[in-house]
Scaffold this motif. Structure first.
Motif, PDB file in Angstrom:
ATOM      1  N   GLY A  36      61.500  29.299  29.788  1.00 60.51           N
ATOM      2  CA  GLY A  36      61.433  27.882  30.121  1.00 60.51           C
ATOM      3  C   GLY A  36      60.326  27.455  31.056  1.00 60.51           C
ATOM      4  O   GLY A  36      60.159  26.255  31.297  1.00 60.51           O
ATOM      5  N   ALA A  37      59.571  28.393  31.630  1.00 60.52           N
ATOM      6  CA  ALA A  37      58.475  28.013  32.522  1.00 60.52           C
ATOM      7  C   ALA A  37      57.451  27.178  31.768  1.00 60.52           C
ATOM      8  O   ALA A  37      57.192  27.395  30.584  1.00 60.52           O
ATOM      9  CB  ALA A  37      57.808  29.252  33.116  1.00 60.52           C
ATOM     10  N   HIS A  38      56.866  26.218  32.479  1.00 67.19           N
ATOM     11  CA  HIS A  38      55.910  25.305  31.858  1.00 67.19           C
ATOM     12  C   HIS A  38      54.477  25.843  31.856  1.00 67.19           C
ATOM     13  O   HIS A  38      53.588  25.223  31.265  1.00 67.19           O
ATOM     14  CB  HIS A  38      55.913  23.965  32.596  1.00 67.19           C
ATOM     15  N   GLY A  39      54.253  26.957  32.555  1.00 68.00           N
ATOM     16  CA  GLY A  39      52.909  27.487  32.615  1.00 68.00           C
ATOM     17  C   GLY A  39      52.869  28.860  33.263  1.00 68.00           C
ATOM     18  O   GLY A  39      53.863  29.340  33.832  1.00 68.00           O
ATOM     19  N   VAL A  40      51.706  29.475  33.174  1.00 70.23           N
ATOM     20  CA  VAL A  40      51.446  30.783  33.777  1.00 70.23           C
ATOM     21  C   VAL A  40      50.208  30.661  34.655  1.00 70.23           C
ATOM     22  O   VAL A  40      49.187  30.100  34.233  1.00 70.23           O
ATOM     23  CB  VAL A  40      51.224  31.865  32.699  1.00 70.23           C
ATOM     24  N   THR A  41      50.311  31.179  35.884  1.00 72.79           N
ATOM     25  CA  THR A  41      49.201  31.171  36.833  1.00 72.79           C
ATOM     26  C   THR A  41      48.765  32.592  37.133  1.00 72.79           C
ATOM     27  O   THR A  41      49.601  33.494  37.255  1.00 72.79           O
ATOM     28  CB  THR A  41      49.620  30.482  38.152  1.00 72.79           C
ATOM     29  N   ILE A  42      47.455  32.784  37.245  1.00 70.83           N
ATOM     30  CA  ILE A  42      46.922  34.051  37.744  1.00 70.83           C
ATOM     31  C   ILE A  42      45.858  33.737  38.783  1.00 70.83           C
ATOM     32  O   ILE A  42      45.276  32.662  38.790  1.00 70.83           O
ATOM     33  CB  ILE A  42      46.317  34.928  36.624  1.00 70.83           C
ATOM     34  N   HIS A  43      45.629  34.707  39.674  1.00 74.13           N
ATOM     35  CA  HIS A  43      44.613  34.548  40.720  1.00 74.13           C
ATOM     36  C   HIS A  43      43.820  35.845  40.811  1.00 74.13           C
ATOM     37  O   HIS A  43      44.071  36.692  41.676  1.00 74.13           O
ATOM     38  CB  HIS A  43      45.294  34.223  42.058  1.00 74.13           C
ATOM     39  N   PRO A  44      42.869  36.038  39.904  1.00 73.27           N
ATOM     40  CA  PRO A  44      42.055  37.261  39.950  1.00 73.27           C
ATOM     41  C   PRO A  44      41.128  37.247  41.159  1.00 73.27           C
ATOM     42  O   PRO A  44      40.536  36.221  41.479  1.00 73.27           O
ATOM     43  CB  PRO A  44      41.255  37.203  38.642  1.00 73.27           C
ATOM     44  N   ARG A  45      41.033  38.390  41.820  1.00 76.22           N
ATOM     45  CA  ARG A  45      40.120  38.515  42.955  1.00 76.22           C
ATOM     46  C   ARG A  45      39.020  39.509  42.601  1.00 76.22           C
ATOM     47  O   ARG A  45      39.174  40.320  41.680  1.00 76.22           O
ATOM     48  CB  ARG A  45      40.897  38.938  44.202  1.00 76.22           C
ATOM     49  N   PRO A  46      37.907  39.453  43.332  1.00 75.05           N
ATOM     50  CA  PRO A  46      36.754  40.282  42.945  1.00 75.05           C
ATOM     51  C   PRO A  46      37.061  41.774  42.864  1.00 75.05           C
ATOM     52  O   PRO A  46      36.467  42.477  42.034  1.00 75.05           O
ATOM     53  CB  PRO A  46      35.734  39.982  44.051  1.00 75.05           C
ATOM     54  N   ASP A  47      37.990  42.271  43.710  1.00 72.37           N
ATOM     55  CA  ASP A  47      38.285  43.709  43.667  1.00 72.37           C
ATOM     56  C   ASP A  47      39.325  44.058  42.603  1.00 72.37           C
ATOM     57  O   ASP A  47      39.653  45.233  42.421  1.00 72.37           O
ATOM     58  CB  ASP A  47      38.752  44.208  45.042  1.00 72.37           C
ATOM     59  N   GLU A  48      39.843  43.043  41.900  1.00 73.71           N
ATOM     60  CA  GLU A  48      40.799  43.234  40.802  1.00 73.71           C
ATOM     61  C   GLU A  48      42.006  44.073  41.237  1.00 73.71           C
ATOM     62  O   GLU A  48      42.530  44.883  40.458  1.00 73.71           O
ATOM     63  CB  GLU A  48      40.113  43.855  39.588  1.00 73.71           C
ATOM     64  N   ARG A  49      42.481  43.857  42.462  1.00 70.30           N
ATOM     65  CA  ARG A  49      43.582  44.672  42.967  1.00 70.30           C
ATOM     66  C   ARG A  49      44.928  44.320  42.342  1.00 70.30           C
ATOM     67  O   ARG A  49      45.883  45.072  42.472  1.00 70.30           O
ATOM     68  CB  ARG A  49      43.672  44.566  44.489  1.00 70.30           C
TER      69      ARG A  49
END
Length: 237
Positions: A36-49
């Motif tokens: 039921g979630a309306h969206g997906v969020t990601i927050h990639p950082r330069p070190d890809e941790r």
């Protein structure tokens, strides 16, 4: 109702800690949408941790709701977003070594930079949002950047709420009222949880979307992710 976007960074953190592909980031993205979630969020950082740049590319074929990519608009991030073309990009002034986001933009000091970046994303059909503190001057400054939305940085509210200080929401109410006056869309995120989300939603005018990751995933360890997603949806109605 206010939309719920689930930040799946913590799923990637757990995967990366062991190697391999368990838990599967793409499967979790599919599941939270199914729940039921309306969206997906990601927050990639330069070190890809946690989330990797390749995850961002792979998720493009999985996210059929709203796809939100957050990050500091360094060149590699901008190139990734322009390649993937998510629904929304949220600009966050993270230092490269930041554990998590810890401040909003100074929209006055960085107006010209933000204006240029936002214009490029918008010209490619990507809705823009910028991370801001609940300060009226920063809301006014956001309008001059041309952004579609702001995302209110809610750590201060969450800490005040946990301490029993309900007045901690007052700056957020004033900031949201100003944003509504200026025709800015309003998102919010950081340390929002099942405990405080209903109070926040009921008091913030024009709240379009919340992005929740750490608390939602932690709560899911005890209650199950399908159950927790629906608990948030009930509180956001």
């Amino acid at each position: 109702m206010t939309k719920l976007s689930v930040n799946i960074n913590k799923i990637a953190t757990l995967r990366n800690s062991r190697g391999g592909n368990v838990p599967n980031v793409l499967k979790v993205a599919e599941d939270v949408q199914k729940f039921g979630a309306h969206g997906v969020t990601i927050h990639p950082r330069p070190d890809e941790r946690h989330i990797r740049y390749q995850d961002a590319r792979d998720l493009k074929n999985v996210v059929y709701t709203e796809y939100n990519i957050e990050g500091n608009p360094i060149q590699s991030f901008m190139d990734l977003v322009l390649e993937v073309k998510p629904t929304q990009v949220t600009l966050v002034p993270d230092a490269e070594d930041a554990i998590t986001s810890n401040a909003g933009w100074d929209t006055l000091k960085h107006k010209d930079f933000l204006k240029e970046v936002i214009s490029e994303f918008q010209s490619n059909g990507i809705r823009t949002s910028i991370f801001v503190d609940p300060v009226l001057e920063m809301i006014d400054g956001a309008v001059a950047t041309g952004t579609d939305r702001i995302e209110l940085y809610t750590e201060g509210f969450a800490k005040s709420y946990e301490e029993g200080n309900l007045k901690g929401i007052d700056p957020y109410v004033k900031a949201a009222e100003r944003a509504v006056e200026l025709n800015l869309g309003i998102n919010a995120g950081h340390d929002l949880s099942l405990e405080n989300i209903k109070f926040f939603k009921e008091n913030i005018p024009g709240l379009l979307e919340v992005s929740i990751g750490h608390a939602l995933i932690a709560e899911s360890l005890y209650l199950g992710i399908e159950n927790v997603v629906n608990m948030y949806l009930n509180k956001l109605k």
